[in-house]
Enzyme design. Structure first.
Site, mmCIF file in Angstrom:
data_model
loop_
_atom_site.group_PDB
_atom_site.id
_atom_site.type_symbol
_atom_site.label_atom_id
_atom_site.label_comp_id
_atom_site.label_asym_id
_atom_site.label_seq_id
_atom_site.Cartn_x
_atom_site.Cartn_y
_atom_site.Cartn_z
ATOM 1 N N ASN A 206 -20.756 82.539 26.520
ATOM 2 C CA ASN A 206 -21.130 83.948 26.424
ATOM 3 C C ASN A 206 -21.769 84.178 25.053
ATOM 4 O OD1 ASN A 206 -21.189 86.710 26.049
ATOM 5 N ND2 ASN A 206 -19.141 87.073 26.882
ATOM 6 N N HIS B 146 -25.526 89.491 32.507
ATOM 7 C CA HIS B 146 -24.904 88.989 31.276
ATOM 8 C C HIS B 146 -24.034 87.785 31.641
ATOM 9 C CE1 HIS B 146 -22.705 88.562 27.680
ATOM 10 N NE2 HIS B 146 -21.605 89.170 28.095
ATOM 11 N N CYS C 56 -22.520 93.294 24.367
ATOM 12 C CA CYS C 56 -23.168 92.425 25.370
ATOM 13 C C CYS C 56 -24.175 93.174 26.243
ATOM 14 C CB CYS C 56 -22.115 91.745 26.229
ATOM 15 S SG CYS C 56 -20.920 90.859 25.240
HETATM 16 N N1 ACO Z 1 -6.637 77.252 27.857
HETATM 17 C C1 ACO Z 1 -5.508 77.078 28.566
HETATM 18 N N2 ACO Z 1 -4.737 78.091 28.978
HETATM 19 C C2 ACO Z 1 -5.136 79.346 28.652
HETATM 20 C C3 ACO Z 1 -6.301 79.603 27.899
HETATM 21 C C4 ACO Z 1 -7.052 78.480 27.491
HETATM 22 N N3 ACO Z 1 -8.185 78.602 26.774
HETATM 23 N N4 ACO Z 1 -6.410 80.928 27.733
HETATM 24 C C5 ACO Z 1 -5.385 81.504 28.359
HETATM 25 N N5 ACO Z 1 -4.597 80.546 28.915
HETATM 26 C C6 ACO Z 1 -3.377 80.714 29.680
HETATM 27 C C7 ACO Z 1 -2.663 82.010 29.377
HETATM 28 O O1 ACO Z 1 -1.830 81.887 28.248
HETATM 29 C C8 ACO Z 1 -1.875 82.220 30.653
HETATM 30 O O2 ACO Z 1 -0.720 81.403 30.596
HETATM 31 P P1 ACO Z 1 0.666 81.935 31.207
HETATM 32 O O3 ACO Z 1 0.398 82.144 32.675
HETATM 33 O O4 ACO Z 1 1.589 80.811 30.905
HETATM 34 O O5 ACO Z 1 0.967 83.209 30.491
HETATM 35 C C9 ACO Z 1 -2.779 81.646 31.731
HETATM 36 O O6 ACO Z 1 -3.726 80.796 31.058
HETATM 37 C C10 ACO Z 1 -3.553 82.713 32.472
HETATM 38 O O7 ACO Z 1 -4.116 83.611 31.531
HETATM 39 P P2 ACO Z 1 -4.930 84.861 32.016
HETATM 40 O O8 ACO Z 1 -5.348 85.668 30.819
HETATM 41 O O9 ACO Z 1 -4.168 85.557 33.101
HETATM 42 O O10 ACO Z 1 -6.195 84.145 32.659
HETATM 43 P P3 ACO Z 1 -7.335 84.788 33.507
HETATM 44 O O11 ACO Z 1 -7.404 84.161 34.816
HETATM 45 O O12 ACO Z 1 -7.326 86.277 33.434
HETATM 46 O O13 ACO Z 1 -8.603 84.279 32.728
HETATM 47 C C11 ACO Z 1 -10.270 85.078 31.216
HETATM 48 C C12 ACO Z 1 -8.804 84.679 31.383
HETATM 49 C C13 ACO Z 1 -11.139 83.867 31.449
HETATM 50 C C14 ACO Z 1 -10.470 85.572 29.777
HETATM 51 C C15 ACO Z 1 -10.590 86.186 32.227
HETATM 52 O O14 ACO Z 1 -9.667 87.233 32.136
HETATM 53 C C16 ACO Z 1 -11.957 86.725 32.018
HETATM 54 O O15 ACO Z 1 -12.923 86.045 32.214
HETATM 55 N N6 ACO Z 1 -12.063 88.001 31.652
HETATM 56 C C17 ACO Z 1 -13.338 88.596 31.378
HETATM 57 C C18 ACO Z 1 -13.688 88.240 30.015
HETATM 58 C C19 ACO Z 1 -15.123 88.466 29.744
HETATM 59 O O16 ACO Z 1 -15.947 88.250 30.588
HETATM 60 N N7 ACO Z 1 -15.382 88.924 28.548
HETATM 61 C C20 ACO Z 1 -16.640 89.141 28.092
HETATM 62 C C21 ACO Z 1 -17.312 90.335 28.768
HETATM 63 S S1 ACO Z 1 -17.968 91.440 27.676
HETATM 64 C C22 ACO Z 1 -18.596 90.530 26.507
HETATM 65 O O17 ACO Z 1 -19.307 89.644 26.845
HETATM 66 C C23 ACO Z 1 -18.242 90.756 25.072
#
Ligand code: ACO
Length: 325
Positions: A282, A252, A119
């Site tokens: 993304n 990004h 990215c």
């Molecule tokens: N729909 C519903 N529930 C979901 C989903 C979904 N799509 N995905 C995860 N959950 C659930 C999980 O299972 C978890 O449930 P639990 O509490 O019962 O265990 C709950 O939601 C919370 O999950 P987390 O992983 O803690 O959620 P978080 O708030 O961290 O959000 C996310 C996840 C959106 C991926 C976040 O961590 C994030 O944005 N991280 C950065 C990711 C990113 O930007 N990546 C790209 C950057 S680099 C590149 O571009 C390649």
């Protein structure tokens, strides 16, 4: 004597198939996986993304984006003497998507190569093109980010498959007597390879490992917010500028919370943040040039504005480019 490089045109392209969160939720429900529009919007800011049809490659998307950028700059493909494509989803193992794109543009002879920095690929590619122009290696470059990330998504993993989309963005970067690109700052730290990767490779006619994206979202989130602020500050310092000199922040487009967090750390009002993650998802290396082109064509970003472009992604890689449009 030419001292600088400057963007003279922008272009982008999204494949026509727009997939909303509700569309995706229905598709995942068929696999027994639960997600919702509300969860995706609240955690990421994403409302929809575009997916390319199976036969469409990154170089196909790049070709459309490049034609729009060339048109905007008043140049033709025959003027181009350098092509750099940032992509993690190339058409083939080799040759490069840049070489394939060159042929699709109807030209031959100029250097063409891919940059693989996930990215952060577009800020890496722009920095390389700037260096080649300033040292006389090129006068008119196409710098492109193009991805078909839908190909490497695991649609059994709701934590990642809702985040990404396909698309391409391009700029024409030309030699200039006036700046242009003011400064850039690039980094990588391979010790974080495991938090965001596609851990597969081709060997002996087979795919070894997993050819699908794996991510530890929370680890990526924490690292991204920290390094994006550091890269922006380092770039401003190199250019002798301060936060208040930034007219527009174009990060990004991974997650609205990361983007807003970075803007706040740079003390920028949120209306100076360019946001397209809501409609694009993304798109990895394509996200910054897609957002830039949308902002230019939407009339927000104007010639003469000072822009901070910032990338972060697998590797881990990160970096920033400060420029005058
Ligand atoms: N729909 C519903 N529930 C979901 C989903 C979904 N799509 N995905 C995860 N959950 C659930 C999980 O299972 C978890 O449930 P639990 O509490 O019962 O265990 C709950 O939601 C919370 O999950 P987390 O992983 O803690 O959620 P978080 O708030 O961290 O959000 C996310 C996840 C959106 C991926 C976040 O961590 C994030 O944005 N991280 C950065 C990711 C990113 O930007 N990546 C790209 C950057 S680099 C590149 O571009 C390649």
């Amino acid at each position: 004597m030419t001292l600088y490089s400057r963007i003279t045109g922008t272009g982008s392209y999204l494949p026509p198939r727009r997939v909303t969160n509700d569309d995706l939720a229905r598709q995942l429900a068929d696999r027994g996986i639960e997600t919702s529009d509300q969860w995706i919007i609240e955690r990421t800011g994403i409302r929809a993304r575009h997916f390319a049809e199976p036969e469409v490659t990154s170089s196909d998307l790049a070709l459309h984006a490049c034609r729009h950028a060339l048109e905007a700059s008043g140049r033709s493909a025959q003027d181009v003497d350098l092509i750099i494509v940032a992509t993690s989803t190339p058409d083939m193992v080799f040759p490069s998507s840049a070489a394939i794109l060159q042929h699709k543009l109807g030209i031959a002879g100029c250097p063409a190569f891919d940059v693989q920095a996930v990215c952060s690929g577009f800020v890496y590619a722009l920095t390389v093109a700037d260096a080649m122009i300033r040292t006389g290696g090129a006068k008119c470059a196409l710098v492109v980010g193009a991805e078909v990330f839908s190909r490497i998504l695991d649609f059994n993993d709701r934590t990642t498959c809702v985040l990404f989309g396909d698309g391409a963005g391009a700029v024409v970067l030309e030699a200039s007597d006036t700046p242009g690109i003011l400064a850039s700052d690039l980094h990588a730290d391979g010790s974080h390879v495991g938090i965001l990767c596609v851990p597969g490779n081709v060997s002996g006619g087979q795919v070894l490992g997993t050819p699908l994206l794996r991510m530890d979202g929370q680890a990526v989130f924490k690292l991204a917010v920290r390094v994006l602020e550091d890269a922006a500050r380092a770039t401003l310092a190199k250019a002798g500028k301060v936060d208040a000199d930034i007219d527009w922040l174009i990060p990004h487009q991974a997650n609205i919370r990361i983007m807003q967090g970075t803007a706040k750390k740079l003390k920028l009002p949120l209306d100076k943040l360019i946001v397209t993650v809501d409609e694009h998802g993304n798109t990895s290396a394509a996200s910054i040039p897609l957002a830039l082109d949308a902002a230019v064509r939407g009339g927000k970003v104007k010639k003469g504005d000072t822009l901070m472009l910032e990338g972060v992604g697998g590797g881990f890689t990160w970096g920033a480019v400060l420029l005058n449009l």
